[in-house]
Scaffold this motif. Structure first.
Motif, PDB file in Angstrom:
ATOM      1  N   TYR A   5       0.646  -1.212  -0.022  1.00 34.56           N
ATOM      2  CA  TYR A   5       0.145   0.002   0.077  1.00 34.56           C
ATOM      3  C   TYR A   5       0.925   1.143   0.060  1.00 34.56           C
ATOM      4  CZ  TYR A   5      -4.466  -2.443   0.689  1.00 34.56           C
ATOM      5  OH  TYR A   5      -5.610  -3.225   0.568  1.00 34.56           O
ATOM      6  N   HIS A   6       2.223   1.325   0.101  1.00 32.65           N
ATOM      7  CA  HIS A   6       2.983   2.444   0.341  1.00 32.65           C
ATOM      8  C   HIS A   6       3.994   2.210  -0.755  1.00 32.65           C
ATOM      9  CE1 HIS A   6       5.509   4.917   3.500  1.00 32.65           C
ATOM     10  NE2 HIS A   6       5.450   5.327   2.176  1.00 32.65           N
ATOM     11  N   ASN A   7       3.636   3.067  -1.739  1.00 30.62           N
ATOM     12  CA  ASN A   7       4.418   3.022  -3.217  1.00 30.62           C
ATOM     13  C   ASN A   7       4.517   4.654  -3.739  1.00 30.62           C
ATOM     14  OD1 ASN A   7       5.308   0.056  -3.550  1.00 30.62           O
ATOM     15  ND2 ASN A   7       2.927   0.284  -3.184  1.00 30.62           N
ATOM     16  N   HIS A   8       5.642   4.852  -4.344  1.00 23.91           N
ATOM     17  CA  HIS A   8       5.900   6.359  -4.952  1.00 23.91           C
ATOM     18  C   HIS A   8       6.052   6.439  -6.418  1.00 23.91           C
ATOM     19  CE1 HIS A   8       5.482   8.182  -1.025  1.00 23.91           C
ATOM     20  NE2 HIS A   8       6.228   6.861  -0.780  1.00 23.91           N
ATOM     21  N   LEU A   9       5.617   7.475  -7.149  1.00 24.62           N
ATOM     22  CA  LEU A   9       5.791   7.511  -8.350  1.00 24.62           C
ATOM     23  C   LEU A   9       6.854   8.585  -8.690  1.00 24.62           C
ATOM     24  CD1 LEU A   9       2.202   7.213 -10.000  1.00 24.62           C
ATOM     25  CD2 LEU A   9       4.103   5.293  -9.802  1.00 24.62           C
ATOM     26  N   GLU A  10       7.346   9.269  -7.631  1.00 23.31           N
ATOM     27  CA  GLU A  10       7.874  10.422  -7.708  1.00 23.31           C
ATOM     28  C   GLU A  10       9.380  10.444  -8.552  1.00 23.31           C
ATOM     29  OE1 GLU A  10       8.750  11.564  -3.701  1.00 23.31           O
ATOM     30  OE2 GLU A  10      10.315   9.851  -3.422  1.00 23.31           O
ATOM     31  N   ALA A  26       3.882  -5.959  -8.913  1.00 20.25           N
ATOM     32  CA  ALA A  26       2.942  -6.371  -8.237  1.00 20.25           C
ATOM     33  C   ALA A  26       2.197  -7.600  -8.500  1.00 20.25           C
ATOM     34  CB  ALA A  26       1.795  -5.415  -7.658  1.00 20.25           C
ATOM     35  N   THR A  27       1.974  -7.800  -9.641  1.00 24.76           N
ATOM     36  CA  THR A  27       1.328  -8.912 -10.222  1.00 24.76           C
ATOM     37  C   THR A  27       2.313 -10.108 -10.172  1.00 24.76           C
ATOM     38  OG1 THR A  27       0.003  -7.653 -11.626  1.00 24.76           O
ATOM     39  CG2 THR A  27       0.167 -10.085 -12.160  1.00 24.76           C
ATOM     40  N   GLU A  28       3.427 -10.148 -10.517  1.00 28.42           N
ATOM     41  CA  GLU A  28       4.553 -10.827 -10.479  1.00 28.42           C
ATOM     42  C   GLU A  28       4.829 -11.467  -9.110  1.00 28.42           C
ATOM     43  OE1 GLU A  28       8.181  -9.439 -11.828  1.00 28.42           O
ATOM     44  OE2 GLU A  28       7.900  -9.722 -14.121  1.00 28.42           O
ATOM     45  N   LYS A  29       4.653 -10.446  -7.967  1.00 33.83           N
ATOM     46  CA  LYS A  29       5.000 -10.984  -6.636  1.00 33.83           C
ATOM     47  C   LYS A  29       3.656 -11.634  -5.866  1.00 33.83           C
ATOM     48  CE  LYS A  29       9.322  -9.728  -6.395  1.00 33.83           C
ATOM     49  NZ  LYS A  29       9.474  -8.643  -5.086  1.00 33.83           N
ATOM     50  N   GLY A  30       2.717 -11.561  -6.778  1.00 32.64           N
ATOM     51  CA  GLY A  30       1.308 -12.189  -6.099  1.00 32.64           C
ATOM     52  C   GLY A  30       0.609 -11.188  -5.195  1.00 32.64           C
ATOM     53  N   ILE A  31       0.882  -9.968  -5.514  1.00 27.56           N
ATOM     54  CA  ILE A  31       0.361  -8.983  -4.349  1.00 27.56           C
ATOM     55  C   ILE A  31      -1.157  -8.689  -4.972  1.00 27.56           C
ATOM     56  CG2 ILE A  31       0.449  -6.483  -3.586  1.00 27.56           C
ATOM     57  CD1 ILE A  31       3.549  -7.168  -3.643  1.00 27.56           C
ATOM     58  N   SER A  32      -2.110  -8.860  -4.395  1.00 29.27           N
ATOM     59  CA  SER A  32      -3.547  -8.566  -4.840  1.00 29.27           C
ATOM     60  C   SER A  32      -4.102  -7.272  -4.436  1.00 29.27           C
ATOM     61  CB  SER A  32      -4.312  -9.808  -4.388  1.00 29.27           C
ATOM     62  OG  SER A  32      -4.280 -10.000  -3.149  1.00 29.27           O
ATOM     63  N   HIS A  33      -3.421  -6.566  -3.493  1.00 34.00           N
ATOM     64  CA  HIS A  33      -3.986  -5.471  -3.006  1.00 34.00           C
ATOM     65  C   HIS A  33      -2.858  -4.446  -3.112  1.00 34.00           C
ATOM     66  CE1 HIS A  33      -7.852  -6.732  -1.380  1.00 34.00           C
ATOM     67  NE2 HIS A  33      -7.210  -7.811  -1.155  1.00 34.00           N
ATOM     68  N   PHE A  34      -2.722  -3.461  -4.028  1.00 36.28           N
ATOM     69  CA  PHE A  34      -1.587  -2.641  -4.556  1.00 36.28           C
ATOM     70  C   PHE A  34      -2.243  -1.073  -4.514  1.00 36.28           C
ATOM     71  CE2 PHE A  34       1.038  -0.227  -6.987  1.00 36.28           C
ATOM     72  CZ  PHE A  34       2.144  -0.389  -6.842  1.00 36.28           C
ATOM     73  N   GLY A  35      -1.496  -0.112  -4.128  1.00 36.91           N
ATOM     74  CA  GLY A  35      -1.710   1.170  -4.028  1.00 36.91           C
ATOM     75  C   GLY A  35      -0.614   2.146  -3.903  1.00 36.91           C
ATOM     76  N   ILE A  36      -0.735   3.214  -4.652  1.00 39.70           N
ATOM     77  CA  ILE A  36       0.036   4.354  -4.526  1.00 39.70           C
ATOM     78  C   ILE A  36      -0.216   5.351  -3.677  1.00 39.70           C
ATOM     79  CG2 ILE A  36       0.959   6.181  -6.264  1.00 39.70           C
ATOM     80  CD1 ILE A  36       2.148   3.671  -7.218  1.00 39.70           C
ATOM     81  N   SER A  37       0.908   5.830  -3.013  1.00 40.07           N
ATOM     82  CA  SER A  37       0.442   6.630  -1.833  1.00 40.07           C
ATOM     83  C   SER A  37       1.752   7.840  -1.998  1.00 40.07           C
ATOM     84  CB  SER A  37       0.639   5.994  -0.631  1.00 40.07           C
ATOM     85  OG  SER A  37       1.962   5.437  -0.501  1.00 40.07           O
TER      86      SER A  37
END
Length: 270
Positions: A5-10, A26-37
């Protein structure tokens, strides 16, 4: 299930193509709940909340462009949560609340990077650690954790013990445990979850946030968790998650919290 849930595009661009690089990882790592913050201080709309020389050189986004990016993603059925990481700023509760309520965030992260005029995790300020009393800095830092929790403005507390980043840590164990205890007491009375962040493994501390003893206190007091990598580049999404999951399970956690437009639901970890 896994969250990040804690990721940056900066370090890239506010574009769908760049965002999709994070989603792909995220898909490669099997992360099903992903967000940009993204950091709130980048946006012109937060100038009345946090302002100093360091921040003003980095204020270059408009929230309209940020929201538009997510709308583009959702229109293409890209599953990404929209969030913000806000520097918790004492004395600015009303301003923070007004900003948060203007946008339909899935969740909001509150973090502490500043103790008064001291950027505790910034390399530009590292020499300040040699000039300041470590106990005073820690006391002031955890004072802010307490009032952050009491504000009940945030869904997630970012990198709980970020203050250890450069390995300046009080030698008195009792003092440290006292700070942990009062912070977790405040958090257990709030809506605020705690993230297990692997970002510390990429920093001088070489430790996950939070420390195992601090995370164990969170578990004993019933404070929910999420997993986060604090990725500033796509390749860091889901970084060292095997260690994060191992730590969570070691202290007793079997559930993660997930968010969707302010609604929360617990899911099984892993």
């Amino acid at each position: 299930m896994l969250t990040d849930y804690h990721n940056h595009l900066e370090n890239g661009t506010l574009t769908l193509d760049y965002l999709k690089k994070f989603i792909h990882k995220a898909t490669e790592k099997g992360i099903s709940h992903f967000g940009i913050s993204e950091h709130a201080y980048h946006f012109y709309q937060t100038a009345n909340i946090l302002s100093n020389d360091w921040v003003e050189k980095r204020r270059y986004y408009d929230m309209a462009d940020y929201v538009s990016l997510f709308e583009q993603a959702w229109n293409e059925h890209v599953d990404v949560k929209m969030s913000i990481e806000m520097d918790y700023t004492p004395g600015k509760h009303q301003e923070m609340e007004t900003f948060i309520n203007q946008y339909n965030f899935d969740y909001v992260i509150g973090s502490i990077h500043w103790v008064d005029d001291f950027g505790i995790d910034l390399s530009e300020y590292k020499s300040e650690w040699e000039r300041r009393d470590v106990y005073d800095v820690y006391r002031a830092y955890f004072d802010q954790v307490v009032t952050l929790a009491q504000s009940n403005l945030f869904d997630i507390l970012g990198h709980f013990d970020l203050v250890k980043i450069f390995n300046y840590v009080p030698h008195q164990k009792d003092f440290l445990l006292e700070q942990y205890d009062r912070a977790t007491d405040a958090l257990k009375e709030s809506k605020t979850c705690v993230e297990i962040s692997t970002a510390g493994l990429r920093k001088p501390t070489q430790e996950i946030y939070p420390h195992e003893e601090l995370l164990a206190m969170c578990y004993k007091k019933g404070i929910p968790i999420v997993l986060s990598s604090d990725a500033h580049f796509p390749e860091h999404v889901g970084f060292a998650y095997d260690q994060a999951v191992e730590l969570a399970r070691k202290v007793g956690y079997t559930k993660l919290m997930t968010f969707n437009k302010g609604e929360r639901r617990e899911v099984s970890l892993g």
